[in-house]
Scaffold this motif. Structure first.
Motif: not given
Length: 140
Positions: A35-39, A117-123, A41-52, A109-113
């Motif tokens: 999921x991180x790979x397909x959005x 990622x789509x399969x992970x989310x709809x699954x 993000x790195x773990x560092x990006x996620x940590x910064x996002x979580x910190x905020x 289709x419109x967001x460029x995902x």
């Protein structure tokens, strides 16, 4: 009656199961790393996002949304004659096909995902709504 005689304990349990599944589904040992790979993000990006953000607030909002989903699902089950596990799963599948998949597909289709990622989310959404349908159908 659409919302008459609902079993609120079952609604809460179904919401907790849906939320719990989401936490497990997106954990690193299941689909979290992908999921991180397909959005992108790195773990560092996620940590910064979580910190905020307050993760308590994020999970609180998600829990409320799962309660709303379970409540509406219970109302739908309350208004239908659903007999058997197959019928319960069919209700969940139809709701997923009609309401979840089109929205996620539009994001793809419109967001460029990515399609991964789509399969992970709809699954996740499919499994969650099927589990919640079974819980509400059996115990609600």
């Amino acid at each position: 009656m659409f919302f008459g005689n609902l079993n609120y304990i079952v609604i809460i349990v179904a919401a907790i199961v849906g939320m719990g599944l989401g936490i497990i589904w997106h954990a690193p040992f299941v689909f979290g790393k992908l999921w991180l790979k397909y959005v992108g993000w790195t773990r560092e990006h996620l940590a910064v996002k979580k910190a905020g953000q307050s993760m308590l607030a994020v999970h609180g909002v998600m829990m409320v949304s799962m309660l709303v989903e379970a409540f509406i699902l219970a109302g739908i089950f309350n208004s239908l004659v659903v007999v058997g596990f197959g019928a319960m799963l069919l209700v969940g599948l139809c709701l997923w096909l009609g309401f979840v998949l089109p929205v996620k597909l539009a994001n793809y289709l419109y967001g460029g995902d990515s399609w991964q990622y789509l399969l992970i989310e709809v699954g996740y959404q499919l499994v969650a709504i099927l589990l919640m349908s079974l819980i509400i159908g059996i115990f609600g």
